[in-house]
Design an enzyme around this catalytic site. Structure first.
Site: not given
Ligand code: PBG
Length: 323
Positions: A195, A248
């Site tokens: 991520k 992601k």
């Molecule tokens: C929680 C999380 C996030 C997203 C999914 N789980 C936000 C982040 O990490 O700031 C983002 C999902 C999206 O942008 O559609 N940590």
């Protein structure tokens, strides 16, 4: 022989010929639809930066998931906005917390709907970071316990799969141990293994009200410049017991999806995130692109790169288009 002697166009002559040799496909069965759950009753409000995406109260979920099932989308992932936030993110694992209630509601009303949960603290902490803060830093090891407790509370409420997205080191192992000790050996972990600290999460943070109050997430999410490090992250998660590896965001990281596909045998998921969705929607609203075609081409590219599963706000639209 007439030049050119090999003519790829022969196999593009008509749709029947093209579909005969088509290498990649997409089906509603590959898609997971994210849902935002919020407090209150009878609430269903559109997220301004995500047209077509609604935040809704628990009582609205039954109708929503029936709609999904009718379209062939049989898997959702839940994100919650708690009534109250605190420094420890305790709403994340509250027995009667927003997600725990949402899981029960869906499982009571539509048991065949598969429910995954996002395991993270950022929606539940008042400072908006994904973990516990100690001495001004997001503390890894004290966060692990809270994450494990959160995942366990989701499993107890009836979740089918948990998906840690916090990016703390060691959380997959810690969650696996907590689940196993409590006889949830059958609950898989879909790890947000890779991520990135991405600007594409902007609209999500509006929807989930989880932008960090101070600083950013670069101390725990990955540097967008790194690819080898992604393999290291994925290797650790495999060793700790992950069942599915996620990348992601998706489109700016197709190379990472492709590397993961080549180097690992586990199913690969990709999260087509809020900003990626919002850009397509915004351009389509202005008439600058054909929204449906760009959606389909984008999701196909994620599959072609090697993702088995796509988490996307387009899940219902895509399923509708597939017919
Ligand atoms: C929680 C999380 C996030 C997203 C999914 N789980 C936000 C982040 O990490 O700031 C983002 C999902 C999206 O942008 O559609 N940590």
């Amino acid at each position: 022989m007439l030049f050119p002697d090999y003519r790829p166009r022969r196999l593009r002559r008509n749709e029947a010929m093209r579909s005969l040799i088509r290498e990649t496909s997409i089906s509603a069965a590959n898609l997971i639809y994210p849902l935002f759950v919020m407090p209150g009753k009878g609430v269903r409000e559109e997220v301004p930066s995500m047209p077509g995406v609604f935040r809704m109260s628990v009582d609205q979920l039954g109708a929503e998931v029936k709609d999904c099932l009718g379209l062939g989308v049989n898997h959702v992932i839940l994100f919650g906005l708690p009534e109250k936030k605190d420094p420890m993110g305790s709403g994340a694992h509250a027995k009667n917390g927003i997600i725990q209630r949402a899981i029960k509601e869906i499982k009571n009303r539509v048991p065949e709907m598969m429910v995954s949960t996002d395991v993270c603290l950022c929606e539940y902490t008042d400072h908006g970071h994904c973990g516990i803060i100690l001495d001004g830093m997001v503390d890894n090891d004290s966060t692990l316990e809270v994450l494990a407790e959160t995942a366990l509370s989701h499993a107890k409420a009836g979740a089918d799969m948990v998906a840690p997205s916090d990016m703390m080191d060691g959380r997959v192992g810690e969650i696996r141990a907590a689940l196993d000790e409590n006889n949830f050996t059958d609950i898989p972990i879909m790890s947000y293994a890779v991520k990135y600290a991405s600007a594409f999460y902007g609209p999500f943070r509006d929807a989930a009200e989880c932008a960090p109050q101070e600083g950013d997430r670069r101390g725990y999410q990955m540097d967008p410049a790194n690819s080898r490090e992604a393999m290291r992250e994925a290797t650790l998660d495999v060793e700790e017991g992950a069942d599915i590896l996620m990348v992601k965001p998706a489109v700016a990281y197709l190379d990472i999806i492709s590397r993961l596909r080549d180097e690992f045998d586990l199913p690969v998921a990709a999260y087509h995130v809020s900003g990626e969705y919002a850009m397509v929607k915004a351009a389509a609203e202005r008439g600058w692109i054909d929204g449906d075609r760009v959606m389909a081409e984008t999701l196909l590219s994620i599959r072609r790169a090697g993702a088995d599963i796509i988490l996307t706000y387009f899940a219902k639209d895509m399923a509708r288009l597939l017919g």
